[in-house]
Design a protein around this motif. Structure first.
Motif, mmCIF file in Angstrom:
data_model
loop_
_atom_site.group_PDB
_atom_site.id
_atom_site.type_symbol
_atom_site.label_atom_id
_atom_site.label_comp_id
_atom_site.label_asym_id
_atom_site.label_seq_id
_atom_site.Cartn_x
_atom_site.Cartn_y
_atom_site.Cartn_z
ATOM 1 N N LEU A 52 0.871 -1.170 0.000
ATOM 2 C CA LEU A 52 0.000 0.000 0.000
ATOM 3 C C LEU A 52 0.909 1.222 0.000
ATOM 4 C CD1 LEU A 52 -2.734 -0.933 2.632
ATOM 5 C CD2 LEU A 52 -2.702 -1.370 0.174
ATOM 6 N N MET A 53 0.881 2.001 -1.076
ATOM 7 C CA MET A 53 1.864 3.066 -1.271
ATOM 8 C C MET A 53 1.187 4.430 -1.354
ATOM 9 S SD MET A 53 5.205 3.500 -1.790
ATOM 10 C CE MET A 53 5.862 2.033 -2.591
ATOM 11 N N ASP A 54 1.444 5.271 -0.360
ATOM 12 C CA ASP A 54 0.965 6.641 -0.420
ATOM 13 C C ASP A 54 1.770 7.395 -1.475
ATOM 14 O OD1 ASP A 54 -0.374 8.976 0.186
ATOM 15 O OD2 ASP A 54 0.901 9.459 1.890
ATOM 16 N N VAL A 55 1.162 8.369 -2.115
ATOM 17 C CA VAL A 55 1.866 9.123 -3.152
ATOM 18 C C VAL A 55 2.808 10.151 -2.536
ATOM 19 C CG1 VAL A 55 1.594 10.730 -5.068
ATOM 20 C CG2 VAL A 55 0.052 8.792 -4.865
ATOM 21 N N ARG A 56 2.307 10.933 -1.603
ATOM 22 C CA ARG A 56 3.101 12.021 -1.040
ATOM 23 C C ARG A 56 3.767 11.577 0.257
ATOM 24 N NH1 ARG A 56 -0.908 17.235 -1.899
ATOM 25 N NH2 ARG A 56 -0.440 17.558 -4.103
ATOM 26 N N MET A 57 5.078 11.367 0.185
ATOM 27 C CA MET A 57 5.863 10.985 1.361
ATOM 28 C C MET A 57 7.215 11.678 1.297
ATOM 29 S SD MET A 57 5.157 6.907 1.939
ATOM 30 C CE MET A 57 5.623 6.434 0.267
ATOM 31 N N PRO A 58 7.859 11.888 2.439
ATOM 32 C CA PRO A 58 9.185 12.526 2.454
ATOM 33 C C PRO A 58 10.279 11.578 1.964
ATOM 34 C CG PRO A 58 8.565 11.847 4.664
ATOM 35 C CD PRO A 58 7.358 11.596 3.792
ATOM 36 N N VAL A 59 11.476 12.123 1.786
ATOM 37 C CA VAL A 59 12.686 11.394 1.364
ATOM 38 C C VAL A 59 12.553 10.897 -0.067
ATOM 39 C CG1 VAL A 59 14.341 9.568 1.882
ATOM 40 C CG2 VAL A 59 13.082 10.685 3.750
ATOM 41 N N MET A 60 11.559 10.036 -0.322
ATOM 42 C CA MET A 60 11.265 9.553 -1.669
ATOM 43 C C MET A 60 9.754 9.411 -1.778
ATOM 44 S SD MET A 60 12.283 5.894 -3.444
ATOM 45 C CE MET A 60 14.055 6.210 -3.385
ATOM 46 N N ASP A 61 9.139 10.031 -2.796
ATOM 47 C CA ASP A 61 7.682 9.946 -2.900
ATOM 48 C C ASP A 61 7.250 8.569 -3.402
ATOM 49 O OD1 ASP A 61 7.839 9.891 -5.714
ATOM 50 O OD2 ASP A 61 7.544 12.042 -5.897
ATOM 51 N N GLY A 62 5.941 8.331 -3.353
ATOM 52 C CA GLY A 62 5.428 7.023 -3.721
ATOM 53 C C GLY A 62 5.647 6.661 -5.172
ATOM 54 N N LEU A 63 5.658 7.648 -6.048
ATOM 55 C CA LEU A 63 5.880 7.393 -7.470
ATOM 56 C C LEU A 63 7.285 6.850 -7.710
ATOM 57 C CD1 LEU A 63 5.118 7.528 -10.423
ATOM 58 C CD2 LEU A 63 5.659 9.971 -10.412
ATOM 59 N N GLU A 64 8.275 7.525 -7.152
ATOM 60 C CA GLU A 64 9.657 7.079 -7.320
ATOM 61 C C GLU A 64 9.860 5.724 -6.645
ATOM 62 O OE1 GLU A 64 13.435 7.161 -8.847
ATOM 63 O OE2 GLU A 64 11.729 8.484 -9.262
ATOM 64 N N ALA A 65 9.274 5.539 -5.475
ATOM 65 C CA ALA A 65 9.400 4.259 -4.777
ATOM 66 C C ALA A 65 8.792 3.129 -5.608
ATOM 67 C CB ALA A 65 8.718 4.342 -3.416
ATOM 68 N N THR A 66 7.674 3.404 -6.252
ATOM 69 C CA THR A 66 7.030 2.398 -7.106
ATOM 70 C C THR A 66 7.938 2.019 -8.265
ATOM 71 O OG1 THR A 66 4.804 3.137 -6.518
ATOM 72 C CG2 THR A 66 5.040 1.957 -8.591
ATOM 73 N N ARG A 67 8.579 3.013 -8.859
ATOM 74 C CA ARG A 67 9.507 2.722 -9.959
ATOM 75 C C ARG A 67 10.635 1.814 -9.507
ATOM 76 N NH1 ARG A 67 9.673 8.970 -11.968
ATOM 77 N NH2 ARG A 67 7.910 8.898 -13.420
ATOM 78 N N HIS A 68 11.162 2.082 -8.317
ATOM 79 C CA HIS A 68 12.240 1.244 -7.794
ATOM 80 C C HIS A 68 11.746 -0.178 -7.517
ATOM 81 C CE1 HIS A 68 15.666 3.949 -7.207
ATOM 82 N NE2 HIS A 68 14.784 4.908 -6.951
ATOM 83 N N LEU A 69 10.580 -0.282 -6.897
ATOM 84 C CA LEU A 69 10.062 -1.593 -6.520
ATOM 85 C C LEU A 69 9.736 -2.463 -7.722
ATOM 86 C CD1 LEU A 69 7.608 -0.819 -3.564
ATOM 87 C CD2 LEU A 69 9.702 -2.157 -3.466
ATOM 88 N N LEU A 70 9.235 -1.845 -8.783
ATOM 89 C CA LEU A 70 8.750 -2.612 -9.921
ATOM 90 C C LEU A 70 9.748 -2.667 -11.073
ATOM 91 C CD1 LEU A 70 5.018 -1.456 -9.885
ATOM 92 C CD2 LEU A 70 6.080 -3.420 -8.770
ATOM 93 N N ALA A 71 10.958 -2.193 -10.847
ATOM 94 C CA ALA A 71 11.984 -2.281 -11.871
ATOM 95 C C ALA A 71 12.357 -3.746 -12.076
ATOM 96 C CB ALA A 71 13.212 -1.477 -11.461
ATOM 97 N N GLY A 72 12.633 -4.103 -13.294
ATOM 98 C CA GLY A 72 13.006 -5.488 -13.573
ATOM 99 C C GLY A 72 11.833 -6.276 -14.122
ATOM 100 N N PRO A 73 12.114 -7.423 -14.719
ATOM 101 C CA PRO A 73 11.071 -8.201 -15.400
ATOM 102 C C PRO A 73 10.121 -8.949 -14.482
ATOM 103 C CG PRO A 73 13.168 -9.364 -15.466
ATOM 104 C CD PRO A 73 13.445 -8.014 -14.863
ATOM 105 N N ASP A 74 10.506 -9.220 -13.249
ATOM 106 C CA ASP A 74 9.682 -10.050 -12.380
ATOM 107 C C ASP A 74 9.674 -9.518 -10.947
ATOM 108 O OD1 ASP A 74 8.051 -12.126 -11.594
ATOM 109 O OD2 ASP A 74 9.718 -13.492 -11.175
#
Length: 217
Positions: A52-74
């Motif tokens: 569950l990822m909030d969009v607006r968060m400090p240090v790294m926002d939810g959008l950037e965090a989502t990109r990091h988490l979902l990087a890669g094929p699997d």
């Protein structure tokens, strides 16, 4: 058991979500994060089924965090974005990054529980009121050339399946609509995903709207 990580910078929100999810027999919250960077680190270690990822968060926002988490094929986890009306552009970017859907933060807790199960099952989930705003954006911009080219490679039946996916139908419902076997519907959906270069229903829905395969109404 569906495992979950909750990422939100508000302690009361995290605790509320955790209590609602942990009260279910089939859901278990593995941990909480107060910012996007912490969420990425926590998920890399715990590998939850759903974040569950909030969009607006400090240090790294939810959008950037989502990109990091979902990087890669699997990627190991699926992301459900939590949003409010005034940040649709961030939600759109998160969906393009691979998030499986989004829910309004003021939705009833029962809706949150249902959303986690839907996302964990591999389906997309969209808050209807926010979806309308995104659809208007797609319509105003007109079909995207890249998306149109990719959709142009689908067969007539595959295009029909894509329309049904964009309407939110499951494989079982698609099979009933087209009067085909469920396994056949599943095969069609998999081929559509492969041809579009998408990994899930959320990205397929975006491609369908961008290419003009489906339109508002």
């Amino acid at each position: 058991m569906i495992t979950v990580v909750v990422a939100d910078d508000q302690t009361m929100v995290r605790q509320s979500f955790r209590a609602a999810l942990d009260a279910q027999d089939d859901l278990r919250v593995l941990g909480e994060a107060a910012d996007g960077a912490a969420a990425v680190e926590l998920c890399a270690r715990l590998r939850p089924d759903v974040v569950l990822m909030d969009v607006r968060m400090p240090v790294m926002d939810g959008l950037e965090a989502t990109r990091h988490l979902l990087a890669g094929p699997d990627p190991a986890s699926k992301v459900l974005m939590l949003t409010t009306f005034d940040i649709d552009e961030y939600v759109y970017g998160a969906l393009r990054a691979g998030a499986s859907g989004f829910l309004l933060k003021d939705a009833p807790l029962d809706d949150l529980v249902t959303a986690v199960r839907v996302i964990a099952a591999g389906n997309a989930l969209f808050a209807p009121s926010v979806t309308q705003r995104l659809v208007r954006e797609f319509t105003a911009r007109g079909p995207a050339l890249e998306a149109g080219t990719r959709v142009g490679g689908l067969t007539e039946r595959e295009t029909e399946v894509l329309r049904l996916v964009a309407k939110g139908l499951s494989n079982v419902e698609i099979a009933a609509e087209l009067v085909i076997a469920e396994q056949t519907a599943k095969t069609h959906v998999s081929r559509v995903f492969a041809k579009l270069g998408v990994r899930d229903r959320a990205q397929a829905v975006i491609a369908a709207y961008e290419a003009g395969v489906v339109v508002p109404g």
